[in-house]
Enzyme design. Structure first.
Site, PDB file in Angstrom:
ATOM      1  CD  GLU A 291      -6.265  20.658   1.324  1.00 21.16           C
ATOM      2  OE1 GLU A 291      -5.150  21.442   1.786  1.00 21.16           O
ATOM      3  OE2 GLU A 291      -6.464  19.996   1.856  1.00 21.16           O
TER       4      GLU A 291
ATOM      5  CD  GLU B 136      -5.038  16.723  -0.647  1.00 19.41           C
ATOM      6  OE1 GLU B 136      -4.498  16.663   0.093  1.00 19.41           O
ATOM      7  OE2 GLU B 136      -5.200  17.954  -1.871  1.00 19.41           O
TER       8      GLU B 136
ATOM      9  CD1 TRP C 284       0.704  17.779   5.925  1.00 18.37           C
ATOM     10  CD2 TRP C 284      -0.768  17.950   8.531  1.00 18.37           C
ATOM     11  NE1 TRP C 284      -0.391  17.684   6.668  1.00 18.37           N
ATOM     12  CE2 TRP C 284      -1.304  17.631   7.160  1.00 18.37           C
ATOM     13  CE3 TRP C 284      -0.794  18.821   9.569  1.00 18.37           C
ATOM     14  CZ2 TRP C 284      -2.595  16.770   7.986  1.00 18.37           C
ATOM     15  CZ3 TRP C 284      -2.168  17.952   9.673  1.00 18.37           C
ATOM     16  CH2 TRP C 284      -3.416  17.240   8.673  1.00 18.37           C
TER      17      TRP C 284
ATOM     18  CD  GLU D 157       3.116  19.175   1.405  1.00 19.99           C
ATOM     19  OE1 GLU D 157       2.764  19.235  -0.013  1.00 19.99           O
ATOM     20  OE2 GLU D 157       1.868  20.017   2.239  1.00 19.99           O
TER      21      GLU D 157
ATOM     22  CG  PHE E 153      10.732  14.624   5.318  1.00 20.72           C
ATOM     23  CD1 PHE E 153      11.647  13.433   4.974  1.00 20.72           C
ATOM     24  CD2 PHE E 153      11.319  15.997   5.889  1.00 20.72           C
ATOM     25  CE1 PHE E 153      13.030  13.578   5.410  1.00 20.72           C
ATOM     26  CE2 PHE E 153      12.535  15.449   5.942  1.00 20.72           C
ATOM     27  CZ  PHE E 153      13.405  14.403   5.468  1.00 20.72           C
ATOM     28  CG  HIS E 154       2.664  14.093   2.577  1.00 26.06           C
ATOM     29  ND1 HIS E 154       2.009  13.538   2.028  1.00 26.06           N
ATOM     30  CD2 HIS E 154       2.001  15.176   3.995  1.00 26.06           C
ATOM     31  CE1 HIS E 154       0.801  13.733   2.853  1.00 26.06           C
ATOM     32  NE2 HIS E 154       0.896  14.385   3.819  1.00 26.06           N
TER      33      HIS E 154
HETATM   34  C1  GAL Z   1      -3.196  19.280   2.231  1.00 22.70           C
HETATM   35  C2  GAL Z   1      -3.195  19.652   0.396  1.00 22.70           C
HETATM   36  C3  GAL Z   1      -2.232  19.020  -0.293  1.00 22.70           C
HETATM   37  C4  GAL Z   1      -0.871  18.800   0.947  1.00 22.70           C
HETATM   38  C5  GAL Z   1      -1.689  18.070   1.237  1.00 22.70           C
HETATM   39  C6  GAL Z   1      -0.893  17.567   2.419  1.00 22.70           C
HETATM   40  O1  GAL Z   1      -3.730  20.535   3.156  1.00 22.70           O
HETATM   41  O2  GAL Z   1      -4.231  19.796  -0.447  1.00 22.70           O
HETATM   42  O3  GAL Z   1      -1.066  19.892  -1.358  1.00 22.70           O
HETATM   43  O4  GAL Z   1      -0.354  19.504   1.407  1.00 22.70           O
HETATM   44  O5  GAL Z   1      -2.677  18.499   2.870  1.00 22.70           O
HETATM   45  O6  GAL Z   1      -0.949  16.920   3.822  1.00 22.70           O
END
Ligand code: GAL
Length: 670
Positions: free
Chosen positions: A157, A315, A323, A363, A365-366
């Site tokens: 990214e 992704e 976030w 991250e 809690f992702h």
């Molecule tokens: C993207 C990133 C990942 C992770 C993800 C979380 O921005 O490439 O590494 O951070 O978001 O949603």
């Protein structure tokens, strides 16, 4: 015409890839065996590793320990999982900024940012570039012949957090970029309009990035800085890619784009032709109740960048992210729906961030494919189900979406319209783009969201929402397209400035004035909350224009407000085609009605007759087609179709049932 990025990894051809980011360095090795067993169970065949691996492998400058990554690569190969191998340069290890604090980025206020987050590097730093490329070389040489290696994932990214750096190194690089753009200072002064506010530059050393200033910095300076910043990171991508191509010519190289609602730092139209395949990351915004429509826009834009060909969803999330202010979990079925909505719009693979939910770090809690709670969970069961469904849909891989409607979206125009000192803050770069796309979505019509350089000839309708900055050649191409029989709908604040952000004189909308047959003498932005009514019953806000007909006819006029009686929507026959203009911000139902009229006049039909809230998109192969039907109503639907419904594996003759909140994909009969 945007060249088509076309090198798909050999190992992944003829199927829909499935997987995600895999970060085994966060876990004890004992877990890895369970990981690969679960990958098998779910049918995962592609994982991205080493994306943030630099600090783990290069523990101190020049000392590499690949033993852990070796074991990961071997394990994945032994279990038939292909690797999208990260070059690992997205985030430098702490030793780099410790040794070289000058590699850290600086904000417009002159604050040098600290390490501790990620992507803490200045895009113009030669020191960073050198160390990063050294690391890329080590990784590439180490794994050049590894059987798991299928795809290169350059950095990650790019520009997510560090797109704009204002340090002295960046200032020097900016001057270099400007020199090659303008050649000499006179041309720069002319382009930046420095006669205004006594800004004339007499020496190159006086030229700076648009750092925090007493009053609004020069708009063309701001625009050029954004162009420069995009190019600078593209330069970094190219450097990594070229090195990888030299060492592993047979392995395609990509990086993950962020074609998404809230990020616009890079001009992906310039980036896409540099990729072997276009990959995108997309996260729905939980606060947006129409997130699935925004998803469709981003998928259509990614496909437009990929020249219409397949692309990879690198992704998205199985459930909540971490976030956003309120990270709403996905409801049952939502993950499958979102995944297949991307496939419907051209994705030939569905990947996620990330494989296993982290225990530590920002991250933690992702969501992930394997949640904290393990496999006896909604998420894991849905992951396994998605793997099965994608297997059943493998035959869709390589087919293409063919749209009759295009929508022109340009990052540079977005930048210009969102610069300070425009007539109102309420005109934003993509507001009308989303509105027109949403209307087409609701009408069941598929739209290619294309860059301004794309060929228009094959479309019945081209939508031109707030194309504020427009180059002469783009304006000419749109003009030609209409005169040869195309239908165009242009919305307000389009065609206003040239590529230097200089206003086109003689009346608005400048570049499109003649084509549209109107002349606008003054903008009348509205106050917050102020609405106007049109004589066809529609309602509008934000923006009206003092417009005169000059060849066009009025389709609707203001019934009240500051410009009562003035035309608001116009149409003109130009050559063989039709040119529509909408001079105000119609509400959703007004926009829908207008887009519907434009589509009907041009003979554009929906992909299928579907109830509201059911998405219909078609992918075409040489001798077959697939109708995707996605139910967003939660009620399910019955739609006319004949063929084999691939998700359930059943035949349908005349009618197919789309399950409530689910998806049907029909391989259509002849
Ligand atoms: C993207 C990133 C990942 C992770 C993800 C979380 O921005 O490439 O590494 O951070 O978001 O949603």
């Amino acid at each position: 015409m945007t060249p088509e990025p076309s090198r798909w990894p050999a190992a992944l051809r003829g199927r829909l890839a499935f997987g995600g980011d895999y970060n085994p360095e966060q876990w004890p090795e004992a877990i890895w065996n369970e990981d690969v067993a679960l990958m098998r169970e779910a049918g995962v065949d592609l994982v991205a590793v080493n994306v943030f691996g630099w600090a783990d492998v290069e523990r101190s400058p020049g000392h590499h320990d690949f033993s852990r990554l070796d074991r990961v690569m071997d394990l994945l190969a032994a279990h038939g999982v292909h690797v999208d191998l990260g070059t690992g340069t997205a985030s430098p290890p702490p030793w780099l900024s410790h040794q070289h604090p000058e590699t850290l980025p600086v904000t417009a206020d002159g604050v040098r940012l600290w390490p501790g987050g990620r992507q803490a590097w200045c895009p113009s730093s030669a020191v960073f570039r050198e160390r990063a490329l050294d690391f890329v070389r080590e990784v590439a040489v180490r794994y050049r012949a590894h059987p798991a290696l299928s795809l290169w994932h350059a950095s990650n990214e790019l520009g997510c957090h560090n797109a704009h750096c204002y340090c002295d190194v960046s200032a020097a690089a900016f001057r270099g970029w400007l020199r090659s753009r303008y050649g000499d200072l006179d041309r720069l002064n002319e382009a930046w309009g420095t006669a205004f506010w006594s800004q004339r530059y007499g020496q190159w050393s006086q030229v700076l990035p648009p750092r925090a200033a007493t009053a609004t910095p020069n708009p063309t300076q701001q625009l050029d800085f954004r162009r420069f910043s995009s190019d600078e990171l593209l330069g970094h991508f190219r450097a990594e890619r070229d090195l990888l191509r030299e060492i592993t010519p047979a392995i395609p190289v990509t990086t993950n784009f962020m074609v998404t609602q809230h990020i616009d730092a890079l001009d992906y139209a310039a980036w896409a032709p540099e990729q072997d395949l276009v990959a995108n990351d997309h996260y729905v915004i939980a606060a947006d109740p129409e997130g699935h429509v925004e998803l469709a826009f981003c998928a259509d834009r990614t496909r437009g960048l990929a020249g219409g060909g397949p692309w990879l969803l690198m992704e998205h999330s199985t459930s909540a992210v971490n976030w956003q202010p309120r990270n709403v979990a996905k409801r049952p079925g939502e993950m499958l729906r979102h995944s297949l909505a991307h496939v419907a719009r051209g994705a030939d693979g569905v990947c996620f961030f990330q494989w296993r939910a982290s225990r530590a770090g920002s991250e933690r809690f992702h969501s992930a494919l394997v949640p904290h709670a393990g496999t006896d969970t909604k998420v894991w069961r849905e992951v396994v189900e998605l793997g099965r469904v994608l297997d059943r849909l493998d035959e869709v891989a390589g087919t293409r979406v063919e749209a009759e409607v295009a929508l022109v979206a340009d990052y540079q125009s977005q930048w210009a319209v969102e610069a300070d000192s425009t007539p109102t803050v309420d005109v934003t770069g993509l507001d009308r783009a989303h509105a027109l796309h949403r209307a087409a979505w609701a009408a069941g019509v598929t739209v290619d969201v294309i860059p301004p350089t794309a060929e228009l000839g094959s479309y019945r309708v081209v939508l031109v929402p707030t194309l504020h900055l427009v180059r002469d050649d783009t304006a000419r191409a749109i003009d030609d397209y209409v005169r040869r029989g195309g239908h165009v709908l242009v919305t307000y604040f389009s065609g206003i400035v040239d590529e230097h952000d200089h206003v086109r004189l003689g009346g608005y909308p400048g570049a499109f004035r003649e084509l549209l047959g109107v002349r606008v003498e003054e903008f009348f932005p509205l106050r917050v909350g102020e609405v106007v009514h049109l004589d066809d019953g529609s309602i509008a806000d934000v923006w009206v224009e003092l417009l005169h007909l000059d060849g066009a006819r009025a389709e609707a006029s203001y019934a009240d407000g500051p410009l009562s009686g003035v035309p608001a929507v116009t149409c003109r026959r130009a050559g063989e085609g039709l040119a529509w203009y909408c001079a105000t911000r119609l509400d959703d139902s007004g926009t829908f009605a207008l887009v519907q009229r434009v589509l009907e006049k041009a003979g554009v039909r929906p992909e299928a007759e579907v109830p509201p809230g059911v998405e219909a998109v078609r992918r075409h192969g040489d001798d077959r087609s697939y109708l995707f039907l996605v139910d967003h109503t939660g009620q399910g639907a019955t739609v006319s179709a004949s063929g084999t419904e691939l998700v359930s594996g059943t035949r349908c003759d005349g009618r197919v049932h789309v399950p409530a909140g689910g998806v049907a994909v029909v391989r259509e009969d002849g």
